[in-house]
Design an enzyme around this catalytic site. Structure first.
Site, short mmCIF file in Angstrom:
data_model
loop_
_atom_site.label_atom_id
_atom_site.label_comp_id
_atom_site.label_asym_id
_atom_site.label_seq_id
_atom_site.Cartn_x
_atom_site.Cartn_y
_atom_site.Cartn_z
CD GLU A 270 -0.83 -1.32 22.29
OE1 GLU A 270 -0.31 -0.99 23.39
OE2 GLU A 270 -0.53 -2.36 21.68
CD GLU A 322 -5.52 -8.65 28.07
OE1 GLU A 322 -4.77 -9.52 27.60
OE2 GLU A 322 -5.76 -7.58 27.48
CE LYS A 325 -0.92 -6.70 28.88
NZ LYS A 325 -0.81 -6.98 27.45
CD GLU A 330 2.55 -4.01 30.15
OE1 GLU A 330 1.82 -4.61 29.35
OE2 GLU A 330 3.14 -2.97 29.87
#
Length: 349
Positions: A270, A322, A325, A330
């Site tokens: 990541e 998203e 999250k 985030e």
């Protein structure tokens, strides 16, 4: 990615995969290939088949999923050019480590039905359980048992088994040559490194210059974090560092050397930069600059000052914004909105 990816800074320490062959057409590792993480923490995300088609249109060659989702795995069947890094849930690690039957069952359920038709490069046993998660002491044996489960299932392929570690496993990271694991992580990492050293798998590391920079902008320049510095910012002996990412990776290599594991390679599971989140230094411009320069850096094969001319594979975070999250940054690492429109122009699709 967890919120605790923020890198602990101390003083000036600002850093921190045998007979049946699968259908792979792409190199499995160490090729300088860049992919994108595919998270599912959203209640409005497109169906997996549409997502996999999007990966193909964009020419993205590696996909990482954090746990086995059979909808995603089914959509990946026949996608020879898309390499998969397949994760296990953290809560399953202790079971894998203590019970070979549990490891066998996981492989039989999530790999056996797919490996001939899905290009699985890595099985990643957990995400960021090292250093502090209760499952950390079980990771090395869990990797061993998943490897054995592949053998037990008769899967004679080049699937590698490894784990994903956060930079918070380091106690010291500046200068890079001083990199060292925390007392909690050192023993666990030595056990993991022993397993990986025998199998040839790299350790996967989540590396986020954004969090390091955002934690200490007074001592870390934005140019250093974004790969835009034209002169070395850190000089560590004979090694000159023009960007924070290289310094962070080399501090991890140094920590591996200190536990006699310098032969274990690193791949990047990541990295990325958020576009928003009501936090300092989040912007489309910074995300575009970081990710563009990161891809150029990885695909060039220049390596790092400590490991020059070494290709490694890397995965950017992440495919979508998203909404399930944690609020803030985030939710804002995605290249695409859930409707598959780009957050900013990056991929040629």
């Amino acid at each position: 990615m967890a919120l605790n990816l923020s890198i602990v800074l101390s003083g000036l320490s600002f850093f921190l995969r045998i007979h049946l062959q699968p259908i792979a057409l792409q190199p499995r590792g160490g090729s300088g290939t860049v992919g994108v993480n595919y998270g599912l923490n959203g209640d409005n995300l497109p169906i997996p088949s549409d997502v996999i088609n999007l990966y193909g249109r964009c020419g993205i060659n590696i996909i990482r999923i954090f746990e086995p989702n059979h909808g995603v795995l089914d959509a990946l069947k026949g996608q020879a050019n898309l390499v998969l890094w397949l994760g296990t849930r953290n809560e399953d690690i202790e079971g894998f480590a203590t019970d070979q039957v549990a490891a066998n069952a996981w492989v039989n359920a999530n790999v056996v039905p797919y490996y001939k038709d899905v290009n699985i490069a890595y099985i990643t046993v957990g995400n960021e359980v090292v250093p502090a998660d209760a499952a950390a002491p079980f990771v090395a044996n869990a990797i061993t048992n998943i490897m054995q489960a592949l053998v037990n299932a008769g899967i004679q392929s080049d699937i590698k088994v490894t784990t994903v570690v956060a930079m918070t496993a380091l106690e010291v990271s500046y200068p890079p040559s001083a990199g060292a694991f925390t007392a909690t992580a050192a023993g666990v990492m030595k056990d993991i490194a022993n397993v990986l050293g025998s199998s040839g798998a790299p350790i996967l590391v989540n590396v986020y210059p954004y969090f390091a920079y955002a934690s200490n902008p007074e001592q870390i320049s934005l140019n250093y974090a974004l790969f835009t510095s034209s002169t070395p910012v850190v000089v560590d002996g004979d090694l000159h560092y023009f960007n924070l990412f290289d310094a962070m990776v080399d501090s991890f290599y140094a920590a591996l050397e200190k536990i006699d594991a310098g032969g274990v390679g690193i791949a990047i599971s990541e990295t990325g930069w958020p576009t928003d989140g009501n936090e300092p230094f989040t912007s489309v411009d910074n995300a575009l600059t970081y990710n563009k320069n990161f891809v150029k850096h990885v695909t060039s094969g220049v390596g790092t000052p400590k490991r020059p001319n070494v290709f490694y594979d890397a995965i950017l975070f992440e495919m979508f914004n998203e909404d399930l999250k944690a609020p803030g940054v985030e939710q804002n690492f995605g290249f695409f909105y859930p409707n598959m429109n780009p957050v900013y122009p990056f991929w040629n699709c």
